[in-house]
Design an enzyme around this catalytic site. Structure first.
Site, short mmCIF file in Angstrom:
data_model
loop_
_atom_site.label_atom_id
_atom_site.label_comp_id
_atom_site.label_asym_id
_atom_site.label_seq_id
_atom_site.Cartn_x
_atom_site.Cartn_y
_atom_site.Cartn_z
N GLU A 260 90.91 30.02 77.70
CA GLU A 260 91.83 30.78 76.86
C GLU A 260 91.24 30.75 75.46
O GLU A 260 91.20 29.69 74.84
CB GLU A 260 93.21 30.13 76.83
CG GLU A 260 93.88 29.95 78.17
CD GLU A 260 95.07 29.01 78.06
OE1 GLU A 260 95.99 29.28 77.28
OE2 GLU A 260 95.05 27.98 78.75
N CYS A 299 97.16 31.97 68.91
CA CYS A 299 96.19 32.83 69.61
C CYS A 299 96.83 34.18 69.94
O CYS A 299 96.14 35.16 70.14
CB CYS A 299 95.72 32.14 70.87
SG CYS A 299 97.09 31.64 71.91
P1 NAP Z 1 87.71 24.60 69.02
O1 NAP Z 1 87.04 24.16 67.79
O2 NAP Z 1 86.94 25.43 69.97
O3 NAP Z 1 88.25 23.27 69.72
C1 NAP Z 1 89.04 23.35 70.88
C2 NAP Z 1 88.92 22.06 71.66
O4 NAP Z 1 87.59 21.94 72.18
C3 NAP Z 1 89.15 20.79 70.85
O5 NAP Z 1 89.89 19.89 71.63
C4 NAP Z 1 87.74 20.27 70.60
O6 NAP Z 1 87.68 18.88 70.43
C5 NAP Z 1 87.09 20.64 71.91
N1 NAP Z 1 85.64 20.70 71.89
C6 NAP Z 1 84.83 21.12 70.90
N2 NAP Z 1 83.54 21.06 71.31
C7 NAP Z 1 83.55 20.57 72.58
C8 NAP Z 1 82.54 20.27 73.54
N3 NAP Z 1 81.26 20.48 73.28
N4 NAP Z 1 82.91 19.77 74.73
C9 NAP Z 1 84.20 19.57 75.03
N5 NAP Z 1 85.21 19.83 74.16
C10 NAP Z 1 84.88 20.34 72.95
O7 NAP Z 1 89.03 25.44 68.71
P2 NAP Z 1 90.22 25.07 67.70
O8 NAP Z 1 89.70 25.21 66.32
O9 NAP Z 1 90.89 23.82 68.08
O10 NAP Z 1 91.26 26.24 68.02
C11 NAP Z 1 91.23 27.48 67.40
C12 NAP Z 1 90.80 28.57 68.34
O11 NAP Z 1 91.48 28.44 69.57
C13 NAP Z 1 91.13 29.94 67.83
O12 NAP Z 1 89.99 30.74 67.93
C14 NAP Z 1 92.22 30.45 68.77
O13 NAP Z 1 92.20 31.84 69.00
C15 NAP Z 1 91.94 29.72 70.00
N6 NAP Z 1 93.19 29.53 70.74
C16 NAP Z 1 93.37 30.25 71.87
C17 NAP Z 1 94.53 30.09 72.60
C18 NAP Z 1 94.76 30.87 73.86
O14 NAP Z 1 95.73 30.58 74.56
N7 NAP Z 1 93.94 31.84 74.18
C19 NAP Z 1 95.52 29.21 72.17
C20 NAP Z 1 95.30 28.50 71.01
C21 NAP Z 1 94.12 28.66 70.30
P3 NAP Z 1 87.54 18.23 68.97
O15 NAP Z 1 88.74 18.60 68.21
O16 NAP Z 1 87.45 16.78 69.28
O17 NAP Z 1 86.29 18.80 68.39
#
Ligand code: NAP
Length: 522
Positions: A260, A299
């Site tokens: 997602e 999102c």
């Molecule tokens: P993110 O930076 O991609 O992080 C998301 C999750 O991934 C965090 O728990 C992060 O952990 C983890 N992560 C990062 N690198 C990883 C790796 N190499 N291996 C495993 N896990 C890893 O996103 P965010 O800043 O939290 O969220 C914002 C984005 O999420 C926005 O673009 C939004 O559109 C999207 N979003 C989408 C939805 C949906 O339902 N489609 C819902 C909410 C948000 P750490 O924090 O420990 O780095």
């Protein structure tokens, strides 16, 4: 300040050094620390597979539903503490915090009810039958069934920073009802709510050992160590999603993954809607909510606003009037409508995103990028406009994850779905119209590009939910840029955690073995 522990292999444990800091985004004070350094996360995966999985699979759907009910009730009892934690760590207003926490409680309760219903339908059966037996050849006895059985692995759930409670619960509910144990990992920057939530569940919900484990902090390269029977449920940015798709487990072992991700959600005002009508007011109300709720960090928030060109100025004026009334500030104070962004990085990214849109011809028609409070990570609501929606590029390609949206006038009904499609896959599109002709042109043509469509019209103007609200009965996810995934949607949400198998053979043996309902011709 507290140290957030992880809950692994039946015990609370903390890493040894290399701590990440969690900050209150309203005043930049450090409120908690966490680390996974030195923790044996692979042992936690094995514990889930060896202890949690068998325990869950031994339970009937009704028993799993009862477990989800206990989880929902336990969180409900601790609701106030979770709401406070959300204000402290996410910078959420009380309303925004409830949106997350109540969403978690409600989704668990919804799946608890579904468990009860499946229990009544399936009895002791631990698998799901899809349809009836179908003849495969001319021989009447030889037939085929399709069954869904629980996968025997672990679900690794990786969540985004914006919904620490609901993000955990929406995934947990489907996995547990499907019979799969979970290792859940909140985003590190806002892990406080998830930590407190799991504390409550461990203390009060009598969850069988190994069914629910929590990682506070980085999971490192854990996704490379998953097995064919495991699954990854991910919510977050498209970039991280792409990294996970390249995990060794996904590439070499076909570990199942659901993503997602980002989304440039659209709202379309029909050509038939006149200023002052019920549908017009609904449109403005929805836009104002989507722009400001959770400071635009959703999102599902509307990013692109498509309006007939003749109405663009009036919509801009009406929406600006609403946004001018929004009081931005520390959400722990009285009378605040919108809090800060969750982290310094989110604020920096949002400001850079607005500059990117401006460089591509968008102009700010309401608000500015200066921090209205000074300290903390605040950004006022910002409304942009681009008068040539067809040639604009950045607004259809770059998600600004904050209180930011863009008005894009369109010319003629046929142009509207073409513009929706420019987002290359969205989670939600809302369409506002009472005209069958307009909807015939726009609705199904837009459906191909989006996971969910909300239709706003006069007769449901006082009944409809907002487009940003995900309901557990409807699927959530979307094609293309949105990640190509799908979660929730009632029973549909269980499928990701189960294996569908075709079973062929003697109808009378299979009927008995699978407990198939009696046929009239039997
Ligand atoms: P993110 O930076 O991609 O992080 C998301 C999750 O991934 C965090 O728990 C992060 O952990 C983890 N992560 C990062 N690198 C990883 C790796 N190499 N291996 C495993 N896990 C890893 O996103 P965010 O800043 O939290 O969220 C914002 C984005 O999420 C926005 O673009 C939004 O559109 C999207 N979003 C989408 C939805 C949906 O339902 N489609 C819902 C909410 C948000 P750490 O924090 O420990 O780095």
């Amino acid at each position: 300040m507290i140290t957030l522990k992880s809950y692994l292999c039946g015990a609370w444990c903390e890493g040894n050094g290399g701590d990440a800091s969690l900050v209150n985004p309203s005043n930049e004070e450090v409120i908690a620390r966490c680390s996974t350094k030195g923790l044996d996360l692979q042992a936690a995966l094995a514990y889930a597979r060896d202890v949690g999985g068998p325990a869950l699979r031994a339970m009937t759907f009704a028993e799993r539903g009862a477990l989800l009910k206990r989880m929902s009730s336990a969180l409900h009892e601790s609701r106030e503490a979770l709401v406070d934690a959300s204000t402290l760590n996410n910078g959420a207003t009380r309303g925004d915090a409830k949106f997350d926490v109540d969403g978690a409680i409600g989704t668990l309760a919804f799946y608890a009810k579904l468990g009860e219903k499946l229990g009544a339908e399936q009895g002791d059966r631990r698998f799901l039958l899809e349809g009836g037996g179908e003849p495969l050849t001319r021989a009447p006895r030889f037939c085929g069934y399709h069954v869904w059985t629980s996968r025997t692995g672990v679900a690794l759930h990786i969540n985004a920073f914006n919904f620490p409670a609901w993000g955990l619960a929406e995934k947990a509910a489907c996995a547990i009802l499907a019979g799969v144990p979970i290792l859940t990992k909140p985003a590190t920057s806002t892990a406080l709510v998830a930590f407190k939530l799991v504390e409550v569940l461990v203390d009060k919900a009598a969850i069988p050992a190994g069914v629910l484990q929590l990682v506070c902090g980085s999971v490192g390269d854990l996704t490379d160590h998953l097995l064919p029977e495991d699954v990854i449920g991910f919510t977050g940015s498209a970039n991280t999603g792409a990294t996970l798709r390249r995990s060794r487990s996904v590439v070499e072992r076909s570990t199942r993954i659901n993503i997602e991700a980002d989304s440039l959600n659209a709202a379309v005002l029909g050509e038939d809607v006149e200023a002052g009508s019920e549908t017009w007011h609904l449109f403005i109300r929805h836009l104002a909510t989507e722009l400001t709720q959770k400071s635009g960090q959703k999102c599902t928030a509307t990013r692109r606003i498509f309006v007939p060109r003749r109405h663009a100025d009036a919509i801009q004026e009406a929406l600006s009037e609403r946004l001018a009334a929004i009081r931005v500030g520390d959400p722990s104070h009285e009378g605040i409508d919108m809090g800060p962004l969750a982290t310094a990085q989110q604020l920096k990214d949002a400001q850079a995103g607005i500059e990117l849109l401006q460089a591509d011809g968008c102009r700010i028609v309401f608000g500015n990028t200066a921090n209205p409070v000074g300290k903390g990570y605040f950004l006022s609501p910002i409304l942009l406009r681009h008068d040539d929606a067809m040639t604009a590029r950045a607004v259809h390609a770059h998600e600004v994850f904050g209180p930011v949206s863009t008005i894009l006038p369109y010319d003629g009904a046929a142009q509207a779905p073409a513009l929706v499609a420019r987002g290359e896959g969205t989670l939600v599109c809302s369409i506002y119209s009472n005209d069958k002709g307009f909807l015939e042109t726009v609705l199904l043509a837009s459906a191909t590009w989006t996971g969910r469509i909300l239709l706003g019209s006069d007769k449901v103007a006082d009944q409809t939910t907002t487009p940003g609200m995900v309901m557990p009965a409807s699927i959530h996810g979307g094609p293309g840029r949105a990640g190509g995934g799908e979660v929730l949607g009632g029973e549909r949400g269980l499928r990701f955690y189960m294996q569908r198998t075709a079973i062929q053979g003697d109808r009378s043996i299979l009927d008995r073995l699978l407990g198939a309902p009696k046929r009239d011709d039997a």
